[in-house]
Write a protein that holds these residues in place. Structure first.
Motif, short mmCIF file in Angstrom:
data_model
loop_
_atom_site.label_atom_id
_atom_site.label_comp_id
_atom_site.label_asym_id
_atom_site.label_seq_id
_atom_site.Cartn_x
_atom_site.Cartn_y
_atom_site.Cartn_z
N SER A 32 -0.76 -2.48 13.93
CA SER A 32 -2.10 -3.00 14.14
C SER A 32 -2.95 -2.67 12.92
O SER A 32 -3.07 -1.52 12.52
N GLN A 33 -3.53 -3.71 12.34
CA GLN A 33 -4.31 -3.50 11.11
C GLN A 33 -5.54 -2.65 11.36
O GLN A 33 -6.09 -2.06 10.44
N SER A 34 -5.93 -2.57 12.62
CA SER A 34 -7.12 -1.78 12.90
C SER A 34 -6.80 -0.28 12.88
O SER A 34 -7.68 0.54 12.83
N LEU A 35 -5.50 0.04 12.95
CA LEU A 35 -5.15 1.46 13.02
C LEU A 35 -4.89 2.07 11.65
O LEU A 35 -4.76 3.27 11.52
N VAL A 36 -4.76 1.26 10.64
CA VAL A 36 -4.46 1.81 9.32
C VAL A 36 -5.54 1.45 8.32
O VAL A 36 -6.25 0.47 8.48
N THR A 37 -5.62 2.27 7.29
CA THR A 37 -6.62 2.00 6.24
C THR A 37 -5.97 2.24 4.89
O THR A 37 -4.85 2.72 4.81
N GLY A 38 -6.69 1.93 3.84
CA GLY A 38 -6.27 2.24 2.48
C GLY A 38 -4.91 1.66 2.12
O GLY A 38 -4.64 0.50 2.36
N ASP A 39 -4.04 2.54 1.55
CA ASP A 39 -2.74 2.10 1.05
C ASP A 39 -1.89 1.48 2.15
O ASP A 39 -1.20 0.49 1.96
N ARG A 40 -1.96 2.13 3.34
CA ARG A 40 -1.13 1.64 4.45
C ARG A 40 -1.57 0.25 4.88
O ARG A 40 -0.74 -0.60 5.22
N LEU A 41 -2.84 0.02 4.86
CA LEU A 41 -3.37 -1.30 5.25
C LEU A 41 -2.88 -2.35 4.26
O LEU A 41 -2.43 -3.43 4.65
N ARG A 42 -2.94 -1.99 2.98
CA ARG A 42 -2.51 -2.94 1.94
C ARG A 42 -1.02 -3.27 2.10
O ARG A 42 -0.62 -4.42 2.09
N GLU A 43 -0.23 -2.22 2.31
CA GLU A 43 1.21 -2.42 2.52
C GLU A 43 1.44 -3.36 3.68
O GLU A 43 2.20 -4.32 3.58
N THR A 44 0.77 -3.05 4.80
CA THR A 44 0.98 -3.82 6.02
C THR A 44 0.63 -5.29 5.80
O THR A 44 1.39 -6.18 6.19
N GLN A 45 -0.50 -5.50 5.14
CA GLN A 45 -0.92 -6.89 4.90
C GLN A 45 0.10 -7.61 4.02
O GLN A 45 0.45 -8.76 4.27
N ASN A 46 0.58 -6.92 2.98
CA ASN A 46 1.55 -7.56 2.07
C ASN A 46 2.87 -7.87 2.76
O ASN A 46 3.48 -8.90 2.51
N ILE A 47 3.30 -6.95 3.63
CA ILE A 47 4.57 -7.20 4.34
C ILE A 47 4.40 -8.40 5.27
O ILE A 47 5.22 -9.33 5.26
N ASN A 48 3.32 -8.39 6.04
CA ASN A 48 3.10 -9.51 6.98
C ASN A 48 3.08 -10.82 6.23
O ASN A 48 3.69 -11.80 6.65
N LYS A 49 2.36 -10.81 5.10
CA LYS A 49 2.20 -12.05 4.33
C LYS A 49 3.55 -12.54 3.82
O LYS A 49 3.89 -13.71 3.95
N SER A 50 4.34 -11.61 3.25
CA SER A 50 5.58 -12.09 2.62
C SER A 50 6.60 -12.50 3.66
O SER A 50 7.34 -13.46 3.45
N LEU A 51 6.65 -11.80 4.80
CA LEU A 51 7.62 -12.20 5.82
C LEU A 51 7.25 -13.55 6.42
O LEU A 51 8.11 -14.40 6.65
N SER A 52 5.94 -13.75 6.64
CA SER A 52 5.59 -15.05 7.22
C SER A 52 5.77 -16.16 6.19
O SER A 52 6.15 -17.28 6.54
N SER A 53 5.56 -15.85 4.90
CA SER A 53 5.82 -16.86 3.87
C SER A 53 7.29 -17.25 3.84
O SER A 53 7.64 -18.41 3.68
N LEU A 54 8.15 -16.24 4.00
CA LEU A 54 9.60 -16.52 3.99
C LEU A 54 9.94 -17.49 5.13
O LEU A 54 10.64 -18.48 4.93
#
Ligand code: ADP
Ligand code: MG
Length: 695
Positions: free
Chosen positions: A600-622
């Motif tokens: 849940s993006q609401s539970l993480v901040t900073g580096d973890r949030l960035r990681e999470t967003q990038n993973i979500n983005k790349s997996l859905s792009s795939l």
């Protein structure tokens, strides 16, 4: 008029106030103040003063009196004037009274006339009201009659209309029914036809598949037998050639020995000749010996020539056999690719990890392996496996849902990496044949992606490399020479990091590796990325070790880097056939994807949030890329939406082959993640990429 008369009769027309003023003026002259007893001189003076003021007073009074008299005169004049006016009015009165009387008479006469007229009018208006009333009655009667008639007409028309409409409706219904029946029968006919076509199509496909597989199997065993025979022949030939060589060497040795001997003898003969006839006898015998030796040498040469011819024949035979093998290899390649295409250029396999936690409840996964649509099916539900657990679990859950999924293949908990590799090996063969291949592992952290992909010795990476070098050895006999290179990178936060460099940590964020595409050759390079030439299968273990070490050093306790980044192992296979001049380039991309778990993006901040967003983005792009590749209508494939898809642009789509493993954990606490993974994989699995064949 009374006022006027009273004033005129009173004779005095002066106002009351004016009368008083006049009397005051007279009385004030008589009321002089009383004299007091004073001295005579003073009294005399006083008397004088008094008489002076009296005189003055009297003068004043006279003036006043004169003014009053004057006023009286004007009043009298006006009275007279008024009186004369009164008189003339008085004379007018009788005439006016007469006139009034006359007017009154006229008025009364008019009033009488008016009353008479009023009576007439009342009579007329009552008559008119009566008439109106009668008319109204008549009209109402007429209206009622009319209304009845009208209603009757309306009813008649409505009946008529209704009947007609009913008839028409009846006809229409009959017609519709007829048409519907016709259409339904046509539809049924069409459905029957469609089913028949589908059935025959499916039959054809499965026949084709079966035939292809059988053909390939036959070809494989045929090929192996032939190869074995040829090998044997080659071995025999080699042995014979060896023996011949040895014999030839022996012969050569003997010849050269004999030659030496001849030379020696010739020399001796020369010496003997010089020493004259005493050795004549000896010479003769020596000559004989020499000629026999020459004969022997000639015989050996002949034998040598024969052996050489034989050896050449063997070489020619071997060459012919190799050419035959080469032809068979070309046919095998075509058939192999056709079979891969029949199986689908995008395939999804599901692998269920064994439950390793001892005290956990697995969710129920049943797989029904035989189905009609060519897919293997599995169903999962949140109910744990054993009855006892089921009871525990059911106590707080009713309405347990069951979800079904179909994939190209399902590997259950007991499956080993060796079994899985049997399927993969065919794709490795495609890469050797010059196609681009991508193999992904998708799933949440802990679902077995890394175990499947790069478990030392038996993961897909070490097994693929081993197979590649085995096959290269075999293909060498068919004049194929290979150049094998490896690259290992990770994509973390949409940045590419080189996993093969020893100064990995130092380079992070400093070196920006860029992806460069060559559109004409449809190839991809990554700037400044280490390329490792590979010459044998053993090298792969040290590559995996280096990559692992680098990823471990970049991870922290709270955040395992390997589960937050995608790792991509690229093996490029360049091949050249010296016999046919043919050359191919294939790429095998082995990708261990970042964990797909939804944080849940609401539970993480900073580096973890960035990681999470990038993973979500790349997996859905795939997912998007694969889905739009499968959609024949889509013109634009969104490769650029993530680094991963951009990197793999030429390895996804076209005639390249893609295989995705969806790894799922059977642990009940991972049920929702497993469901998400299976749903994602299902979307990908419904995609079929064009069946263009490569020449
Ligand atoms: P992921 O890479 O998806 O995070 P891993 O491959 O690291 O997951 O697997 C998590 C754990 O489960 C590891 O300890 C791994 O050895 C083990 N594991 C995964 N799959 C299997 C399997 N098929 N058989 C035995 N152990 C497995
Ligand atoms: Mg992993």
């Amino acid at each position: 008029m009374n006022d006027i008369t009273n004033t005129a009769l009173g004779g005095d027309s002066l106002p009351v106030s004016r009368k008083r003023k006049i009397s005051d003026a007279f009385s004030s002259s008589q009321s002089v103040p009383q004299q007091q007893q004073q001295p005579p001189s003073l009294v005399k003076q006083q008397k004088l003063d008094n008489s002076k003021s009296d005189l003055k007073n009297m003068r004043d009074r006279r003036q006043q009196l004169e003014a009053v008299l004057k006023e009286k005169q004007t009043a009298k004049d006006s009275l007279r004037k008024l009186q004369s006016e009164l008189w003339s009015i008085r004379t007018d009165i009788p005439e006016l009274e007469l006139k009034l009387e006359k007017l009154m008479d006229e008025h009364r006469a008019i009033e009488r006339g008016y009353k008479l007229k009023q009576g007439d009018l009342d009579l007329l208006s009552s008559k008119r009201d009566k008439q109106i009333h009668e008319l109204q009655l008549g009209f109402e009667l007429f209206q009622k009659e009319d209304e009845v008639k009208l209603n009757q007409e309306v009813e008649r028309l409505a009946d008529k209309f209704f009947n007609e409409a009913q008839q028409k409706e009846e006809q229409r219904r009959k017609r519709n029914k007829q048409e519907r029946e016709n259409l339904e029968s046509q539809l049924a006919e069409l459905n029957k036809k469609k089913k028949a076509i589908e059935q025959s199509f499916e039959d054809q496909i499965s026949n084709l598949k079966r035939e292809g597989e059988i053909k390939i199997e036959n070809m494989k065993s045929d090929y192996h037998l032939k190869k074995q025979a040829i090998r044997l022949q080659i071995e025999n030939t080699k042995a014979e050639i060896g023996i011949t060589h040895d014999r030839m060497k022996d012969a050569e040795l003997t010849i050269s020995k004999n030659n030496d001997k001849i030379e020696k003898l010739s020399n001796e003969f020369k010496i003997a000749k010089a020493n004259s006839g005493e050795f004549e006898e000896k010479t003769k015998s020596l000559r004989l010996e020499v000629s026999s030796l020459i004969q022997f040498s000639a015989d050996r040469s002949k034998e040598y020539e024969q052996l050489r011819e034989k050896s050449q024949k063997f070489v020619d035979d071997t060459k012919a056999l190799r050419e035959k093998l080469l032809e068979e290899e070309t046919a095998r390649r075509k058939l192999h690719n056709k079979l891969q295409e029949i199986k689908g250029n995008i395939r999804v396999f599901c692998r269920i990890k064994p439950e390793l936690e001892t005290n956990s409840f697995p969710h129920k996964i049943t797989s029904l392996l035989e189905t009609t649509d060519g897919k293997e099916h599995l169903s999962i539900s949140e109910v744990p496996n054993t009855d006892q657990r089921q009871l525990q679990f059911n106590s707080n859950k009713s309405n347990i849902k069951r979800f079904n999924f179909g994939f190209d293949k399902i590997f259950d908990m007991e499956s080993s990496n060796a079994e899985i590799f049997e399927e993969i090996s065919q794709l490795v063969q495609s890469a050797l044949d010059g196609y681009n291949v991508c193999i992904f592992t998708y799933g949440q952290t802990g679902s077995g992606k890394t175990y499947t992909m790069s478990n030392p010795n038996d993961g897909m990476i070490p097994r693929s490399v081993k197979l590649i070098f085995n096959r290269i050895e075999q293909l060498r006999e068919m004049y194929w020479e290979f150049k094998v290179e490896g690259q290992f990178l990770e994509i973390y936060n949409e940045n590419i990091n080189d996993l093969m460099t020893e100064s990995y940590l130092k380079n992070l964020d400093k070196i920006k590796h860029q992806i460069k595409h060559n559109e004409i050759e449809q190839t991809t390079t990554i700037t400044d990325l280490t390329t490792i030439p590979l010459s044998n299968a053993e090298e792969v273990s040290s590559i995996l070790e280096t990559a692992n070490r680098n990823r471990m050093t970049a991870s922290t306790n709270s955040n395992n880097r390997s589960s937050r980044s995608h790792s991509v192992f690229i093996i490029s296979l360049k091949a050249y056939n010296s016999q046919t001049g043919e050359s191919t380039t294939g790429k095998l991309n082995l990708i261990d994807l970042a964990g797909s778990e939804r944080i849940s993006q609401s539970l993480v901040t900073g580096d973890r949030l960035r990681e999470t967003q990038n993973i979500n983005k790349s997996l859905s792009s795939l997912g998007d890329v694969i889905i739009s590749l499968g959609n024949k209508k889509s013109q634009h494939i969104p490769y650029r939406n993530s680094k991963l898809t951009y990197l793999l642009q030429y390895s996804l789509g076209g005639n390249s082959k893609t295989l995705m493993f969806v790894n799922v954990s059977p642990n009940v606490k991972h049920f929702n993640e497993s469901l998400n993974s299976l749903r994602f994989a299902t979307k990908v699995n419904n995609t079929h990429i064009g069946q263009a064949t490569k020449n």
